[in-house]
Design a protein around this motif. Sequence first.
Motif, short mmCIF file in Angstrom:
data_model
loop_
_atom_site.label_atom_id
_atom_site.label_comp_id
_atom_site.label_asym_id
_atom_site.label_seq_id
_atom_site.Cartn_x
_atom_site.Cartn_y
_atom_site.Cartn_z
N ARG A 145 0.87 -1.26 0.01
CA ARG A 145 0.20 0.02 -0.02
C ARG A 145 0.72 1.27 -0.15
O ARG A 145 2.00 1.14 0.43
CB ARG A 145 -0.95 -0.06 1.17
CG ARG A 145 -1.87 -0.95 1.51
CD ARG A 145 -2.65 -1.04 2.53
NE ARG A 145 -2.11 -1.09 3.80
CZ ARG A 145 -2.34 -0.97 4.92
NH1 ARG A 145 -3.45 -0.60 5.02
NH2 ARG A 145 -1.39 -0.86 6.06
N PRO A 146 0.59 2.10 -0.46
CA PRO A 146 1.13 3.35 -0.73
C PRO A 146 1.24 4.19 0.82
O PRO A 146 0.36 3.70 1.72
CB PRO A 146 0.42 4.56 -1.51
CG PRO A 146 -0.58 3.55 -2.02
CD PRO A 146 -0.90 2.29 -1.67
N ALA A 147 2.24 4.83 1.17
CA ALA A 147 2.48 5.43 2.46
C ALA A 147 1.28 6.23 2.78
O ALA A 147 1.07 6.17 4.10
CB ALA A 147 3.58 6.06 2.40
N LYS A 148 0.61 6.97 2.12
CA LYS A 148 -0.33 8.04 2.36
C LYS A 148 -1.56 7.10 2.92
O LYS A 148 -2.34 7.53 3.93
CB LYS A 148 -0.80 8.53 1.04
CG LYS A 148 0.07 9.78 0.70
CD LYS A 148 -0.35 10.66 -0.48
CE LYS A 148 0.89 11.66 -0.98
NZ LYS A 148 0.52 12.22 -2.02
N VAL A 149 -1.96 6.03 2.16
CA VAL A 149 -3.03 5.07 2.48
C VAL A 149 -2.87 4.42 4.05
O VAL A 149 -3.81 4.51 4.91
CB VAL A 149 -3.09 3.84 1.63
CG1 VAL A 149 -4.24 2.97 1.99
CG2 VAL A 149 -3.57 4.47 0.29
N CYS A 150 -1.34 4.43 4.38
CA CYS A 150 -1.05 3.67 5.69
C CYS A 150 -1.43 4.61 6.49
O CYS A 150 -1.71 4.58 7.78
CB CYS A 150 0.43 3.08 5.79
SG CYS A 150 0.64 1.56 4.91
N GLN A 151 -0.90 6.09 6.37
CA GLN A 151 -0.91 7.20 7.45
C GLN A 151 -2.50 7.44 7.54
O GLN A 151 -2.67 7.79 8.86
CB GLN A 151 0.03 8.15 6.75
CG GLN A 151 1.43 7.91 6.91
CD GLN A 151 2.42 8.97 6.27
OE1 GLN A 151 1.84 10.03 5.67
NE2 GLN A 151 3.73 8.79 6.44
N ALA A 152 -3.24 7.38 6.69
CA ALA A 152 -4.62 7.74 6.78
C ALA A 152 -5.28 6.84 7.66
O ALA A 152 -6.20 7.38 8.37
CB ALA A 152 -5.11 7.96 5.40
N GLY A 153 -4.82 5.58 7.60
CA GLY A 153 -5.45 4.61 8.83
C GLY A 153 -5.25 4.85 10.02
O GLY A 153 -4.52 5.82 10.41
N ASP A 154 -5.50 3.91 10.92
CA ASP A 154 -5.33 3.85 12.37
C ASP A 154 -4.00 3.28 12.50
O ASP A 154 -3.59 3.20 13.88
CB ASP A 154 -6.53 3.15 13.24
CG ASP A 154 -7.64 3.95 13.11
OD1 ASP A 154 -7.54 5.24 12.85
OD2 ASP A 154 -8.76 3.40 13.20
N ALA A 155 -3.13 3.07 11.56
CA ALA A 155 -1.94 2.17 12.01
C ALA A 155 -0.61 3.05 12.62
O ALA A 155 -0.03 2.50 13.46
CB ALA A 155 -1.32 1.69 10.65
N TYR A 156 -0.84 4.40 12.66
CA TYR A 156 0.14 5.18 13.05
C TYR A 156 -0.38 5.97 14.47
O TYR A 156 0.30 6.72 14.99
CB TYR A 156 0.74 5.96 12.20
CG TYR A 156 1.77 5.66 11.24
CD1 TYR A 156 2.84 5.40 11.62
CD2 TYR A 156 1.21 4.95 9.97
CE1 TYR A 156 3.96 4.53 10.48
CE2 TYR A 156 2.11 4.30 9.03
CZ TYR A 156 3.31 4.15 9.59
OH TYR A 156 4.33 3.45 8.63
N THR A 157 -1.52 5.67 14.71
CA THR A 157 -1.98 6.61 15.98
C THR A 157 -1.96 5.71 17.23
O THR A 157 -2.14 4.48 17.22
CB THR A 157 -3.48 6.74 15.79
OG1 THR A 157 -4.20 5.41 15.36
CG2 THR A 157 -3.89 7.62 14.55
N ARG A 158 -1.34 6.43 18.24
CA ARG A 158 -1.14 5.72 19.44
C ARG A 158 -2.34 5.94 20.56
O ARG A 158 -2.85 6.94 20.56
CB ARG A 158 -0.09 6.26 20.33
CG ARG A 158 1.37 5.78 19.49
CD ARG A 158 2.56 6.07 20.49
NE ARG A 158 3.74 5.39 19.99
CZ ARG A 158 4.87 5.67 20.56
NH1 ARG A 158 4.91 6.31 21.72
NH2 ARG A 158 5.67 4.69 20.35
N GLU A 159 -2.49 4.87 21.26
CA GLU A 159 -3.60 5.18 22.45
C GLU A 159 -2.75 5.99 23.61
O GLU A 159 -1.64 5.99 23.82
CB GLU A 159 -3.92 3.92 23.19
CG GLU A 159 -4.56 3.05 22.35
CD GLU A 159 -4.92 1.62 22.97
OE1 GLU A 159 -5.19 1.42 24.15
OE2 GLU A 159 -5.24 0.74 22.30
N LYS A 160 -3.81 7.02 23.95
CA LYS A 160 -3.28 7.78 24.95
C LYS A 160 -3.18 6.95 26.41
O LYS A 160 -4.06 6.33 26.60
CB LYS A 160 -4.29 8.91 25.28
CG LYS A 160 -4.45 10.01 24.09
CD LYS A 160 -3.46 10.79 24.02
CE LYS A 160 -3.66 11.50 22.75
NZ LYS A 160 -2.40 12.62 22.52
#
Length: 171
Positions: A37-52
């Motif tokens: 998948r392109p980097a933009k698609v990965c960053q748009a999803g929840d893969a790079y968000t951390r739980e607080k």
Amino acid sequence: GDALPLQRFLPPSKQPVPASCTAACQPHKLPSRPLLRPAKVCQAGDAYTREKLKPQPTRDLEKEKRRLQNILATGKDEVEDEVEQVLIQKKEEEIAEPDRFEELINEIQERREFLAEMEALGQGRKYQGIILTEISQKLHEMEIIDKERSEEMRKIMTKAFPVGNKSNLQD
């Protein structure tokens, strides 16, 4: 010395393999282009968000406050007192356990009963020496315990009722 043939021909006596197995048994073909998948698609999803991180207290703060107040007020920790009480309770429970002298009496009785049963079955001679030896060992252990107890009682009695000097008796 030649290489083995790649295909094996089955003799006519064996039945052909069903069609459903042939599709599943064939080796998988790799796709012609990679499925990245392109980097933009990965960053748009929840893969790079951390739980607080939400820290929670690991101990009861009110209980800790009371404990520290008690230490400052009395100079002692409540936990120490609780440990001493637990140790005292354990000692009392150990005293309540059956006495070794009583256990020995029960063991001797069991051996006598066993010997009587074996004699009734005609096997008394076979076990008589062994059982009598065990009983004598138990009796010897009971004598040792009896001597220790009588010595303890003698010490307690001399402390409780000390024998006075001859000069005290004459006065």
